[in-house]
Motif scaffolding. Structure first.
Motif, short mmCIF file in Angstrom:
data_model
loop_
_atom_site.label_atom_id
_atom_site.label_comp_id
_atom_site.label_asym_id
_atom_site.label_seq_id
_atom_site.Cartn_x
_atom_site.Cartn_y
_atom_site.Cartn_z
N ARG A 115 -2.52 -30.75 41.96
CA ARG A 115 -2.65 -30.27 40.58
C ARG A 115 -2.83 -31.41 39.59
O ARG A 115 -3.16 -31.19 38.44
CB ARG A 115 -1.41 -29.47 40.17
CG ARG A 115 -1.17 -28.23 41.04
CD ARG A 115 0.20 -27.65 40.79
NE ARG A 115 1.20 -28.61 41.27
CZ ARG A 115 2.41 -28.76 40.77
NH1 ARG A 115 2.81 -28.01 39.79
NH2 ARG A 115 3.24 -29.66 41.24
N SER A 116 -2.58 -32.64 40.03
CA SER A 116 -2.60 -33.80 39.13
C SER A 116 -3.83 -34.66 39.37
O SER A 116 -4.46 -34.59 40.41
CB SER A 116 -1.35 -34.66 39.36
OG SER A 116 -0.19 -33.92 39.07
N ALA A 117 -4.08 -35.50 38.37
CA ALA A 117 -5.20 -36.45 38.49
C ALA A 117 -4.66 -37.87 38.29
O ALA A 117 -3.69 -38.09 37.58
CB ALA A 117 -6.25 -36.15 37.43
N LEU A 118 -5.32 -38.79 38.97
CA LEU A 118 -5.08 -40.21 38.72
C LEU A 118 -6.18 -40.70 37.78
O LEU A 118 -7.33 -40.28 37.89
CB LEU A 118 -5.16 -41.01 40.01
CG LEU A 118 -4.04 -40.87 41.02
CD1 LEU A 118 -4.35 -41.73 42.25
CD2 LEU A 118 -2.71 -41.29 40.42
N LEU A 119 -5.81 -41.59 36.87
CA LEU A 119 -6.80 -42.25 36.04
C LEU A 119 -7.00 -43.63 36.62
O LEU A 119 -6.04 -44.36 36.85
CB LEU A 119 -6.31 -42.34 34.59
CG LEU A 119 -6.00 -41.00 33.93
CD1 LEU A 119 -5.52 -41.21 32.51
CD2 LEU A 119 -7.21 -40.08 33.96
N ALA A 120 -8.25 -43.98 36.86
CA ALA A 120 -8.56 -45.27 37.49
C ALA A 120 -9.50 -46.06 36.60
O ALA A 120 -10.53 -45.55 36.14
CB ALA A 120 -9.19 -45.04 38.85
N LEU A 121 -9.16 -47.31 36.38
CA LEU A 121 -9.96 -48.22 35.58
C LEU A 121 -11.19 -48.64 36.39
O LEU A 121 -11.08 -48.97 37.57
CB LEU A 121 -9.10 -49.44 35.26
CG LEU A 121 -9.59 -50.44 34.24
CD1 LEU A 121 -9.77 -49.78 32.87
CD2 LEU A 121 -8.57 -51.58 34.12
#
Length: 178
Positions: A115-121
């Motif tokens: 259900r979650s997302a990771l934010l990636a640079l």
């Protein structure tokens, strides 16, 4: 950023005088403290935003990129970003959308929580935030228009205010190593 001409009278000092004259003496000092902090924030934010404009960033988007760049792998769960930036989820989502569209970060599926997302640079995001950080360090953070001693005192006073307002708690002491 256009320079403004200094006023001949400190409007906050005048407001404090008026507050007292109108019978609000007990609130005059607090009013002048709050108004001074808000005006100082406007002055600092104007300088920061002028520097960030060169990079196509707002300070909010810069903070998000810098937070990711400070993380070990350049990625964090969206919920952690929201918590650490201390802003509403809608604001973070808006910043993420703009940064994602610009190719500066990407959303990735969270490996442990569907259900979650990771934010990636992205590499472009890291390069941009590094350049923006250099500009802020050089033209804002090292040139505050107050002495180093006053800066330390200001940070200390504001930290006490933030702590007393429930912004954070002191971490519990770590146990002594065995």
């Amino acid at each position: 950023m256009a320079k403004h001409r200094p006023l001949r009278v400190d409007p906050i000092a005048e407001a404090k005088r008026q507050w007292s004259e109108h019978g609000w003496e007990d609130a005059a000092l607090g009013m002048s403290a709050v108004t001074s902090v808000m005006r100082a924030q406007q002055l600092v934010l104007a300088r920061v935003e002028a520097e960030m404009k060169v990079f196509g960033l707002s300070f909010a988007r810069f903070e998000l990129l810098r937070l990711l760049a400070f993380s070990r792998e350049g990625r964090m769960p969206m919920a952690s970003v929201i918590s650490r930036l201390q802003v509403h989820a809608t604001s973070v989502t808006s910043a993420v959308d703009r940064l994602s569209s610009a190719g500066l970060l990407r959303r990735e599926p969270h490996p442990g929580d569907g259900r979650s997302a990771l934010l990636a640079l992205t590499d472009a995001g890291r390069e941009l935030v590094d350049r923006a950080t250099e500009a802020l360090n050089e033209r804002v953070f090292t040139q505050l228009s107050i002495s180093e001693e006053d800066t330390r005192e200001l940070v200390s006073i504001l930290a006490r205010f933030r702590k007393n307002s429930g912004d954070f708690i002191d971490p519990t002491p770590l146990p002594d190593p065995l």
